[in-house]
Scaffold this active site. Sequence first.
Site, PDB file in Angstrom:
ATOM      1  N   ARG A 225     -15.573 -42.505 -17.518  1.00 49.54           N
ATOM      2  CA  ARG A 225     -15.424 -41.828 -16.235  1.00 49.54           C
ATOM      3  C   ARG A 225     -15.987 -42.739 -15.146  1.00 49.54           C
ATOM      4  O   ARG A 225     -16.968 -43.468 -15.370  1.00 49.54           O
ATOM      5  CB  ARG A 225     -16.206 -40.497 -16.219  1.00 49.54           C
ATOM      6  CG  ARG A 225     -15.563 -39.382 -17.026  1.00 49.54           C
ATOM      7  CD  ARG A 225     -14.280 -38.859 -16.365  1.00 49.54           C
ATOM      8  NE  ARG A 225     -13.689 -37.746 -17.096  1.00 49.54           N
ATOM      9  CZ  ARG A 225     -12.747 -37.848 -18.031  1.00 49.54           C
ATOM     10  NH1 ARG A 225     -12.286 -39.035 -18.381  1.00 49.54           N
ATOM     11  NH2 ARG A 225     -12.254 -36.774 -18.603  1.00 49.54           N
ATOM     12  N   HIS A 273      -6.438 -44.827 -14.432  1.00 50.88           N
ATOM     13  CA  HIS A 273      -6.859 -43.767 -15.371  1.00 50.88           C
ATOM     14  C   HIS A 273      -5.755 -43.455 -16.391  1.00 50.88           C
ATOM     15  O   HIS A 273      -5.261 -42.323 -16.457  1.00 50.88           O
ATOM     16  CB  HIS A 273      -7.276 -42.501 -14.601  1.00 50.88           C
ATOM     17  CG  HIS A 273      -8.174 -41.606 -15.415  1.00 50.88           C
ATOM     18  ND1 HIS A 273      -9.176 -40.847 -14.864  1.00 50.88           N
ATOM     19  CD2 HIS A 273      -8.212 -41.341 -16.753  1.00 50.88           C
ATOM     20  CE1 HIS A 273      -9.779 -40.160 -15.825  1.00 50.88           C
ATOM     21  NE2 HIS A 273      -9.207 -40.446 -16.977  1.00 50.88           N
TER      22      HIS A 273
END
Length: 310
Positions: A225, A273
């Site tokens: 993350r 991502h």
Amino acid sequence: MTTILMASHQDPVDLWRDALAMEMPELEFRAHPDGGNLAEIDYALVYWAPHGLIASLPNVKAVLSIAAGCDHILADPQLPPHLPIVRMVDDFLAAMMAEYAVYGVLHFHRDMHYYRREQLQSQWSRAWPLYTPDTSVGILGLGAIGGDCARKLGALGFQVHGWSRGPKSMEGVICHHGPDGLLEMARQCRYLVCVLPLTGETRGIINERLISAMPKGGFIINIARGGHQVDDDLLAGLDSGQLGGVFLDVFNQEPLPSEHPFWQHEKVWLTPHVAGELMPRSCAKSVAANIRRIEAGEPALDLFDKERGY
Ligand code: NAP
């Protein structure tokens, strides 16, 4: 009739509907915003669902995450506090993440960053390679995904270290744990791969302290993350030469703002991502298995632990 409501702005509804129909034909599938009578919903299958949606389901028994992390569920301020949350643990997701980790390590290890620069200047210039068996890779997080990264990097001949919260033993992996274990590992590793969950303990963990503990010219690959990394510390490490390069899939702000220095930095390689996608045909198996367990009065596998934060 057991009914599931899917809510995600980016996952393919049709593929999920088909995959769940194959795994569990008796399950009724609905997709937000066409949820119908919300009192009939037993399970919510979500990724960044609109805030308040889960609270509007009076009879929901569990929230099933369309992600390994549950940050996207916990961000909802109206989330009913006692509802079980089930993480996504899926072999294919772990395999995709490990592919990315292996690719990122090999990209730097085989000097692709260097050769690209040379190519753009029409330079035929050979770099002397490192001896892989003497080269260490450290994996931050030795869970479902980190374990697969460790195994695959080990199979390529690297010395593999891994860091977890509690003590762990894994064949072929030099295991470290706890706050002291992190720097002990970083000191020995040319490459670090982050696959930690984002918690109060792990936020900002890729910082000046960690970077300066690494051997000079090391490389970081973050596929967990964005909240794990301190952007300014990464940039300072890259500009001082303490870091040779970074491969980033995740960012503090997503989409990464167009003015962010990462975009144009010659030592930063980035992707939007995409390190691990949740493939419905694979993930539907664990969703169906967990629904069957809950319906049979058994606890779901891979329950999110609110105390630990992952
Ligand atoms: P997991 O199975 O829960 O494993 C988490 C690992 O992190 C465990 O080894 C755990 O230690 C360790 N850990 C947690 N807190 C720690 C701490 N404070 N200090 C040291 N180690 C700590 O999780 P997973 O399924 O592997 O997923 C990991 C993360 O990858 C997810 O949370 C998600 O954020 C990220 N992810 C990203 C993408 C993407 O596309 N970029 C896709 C999928 C997943 P213990 O073993 O001691 O519990």
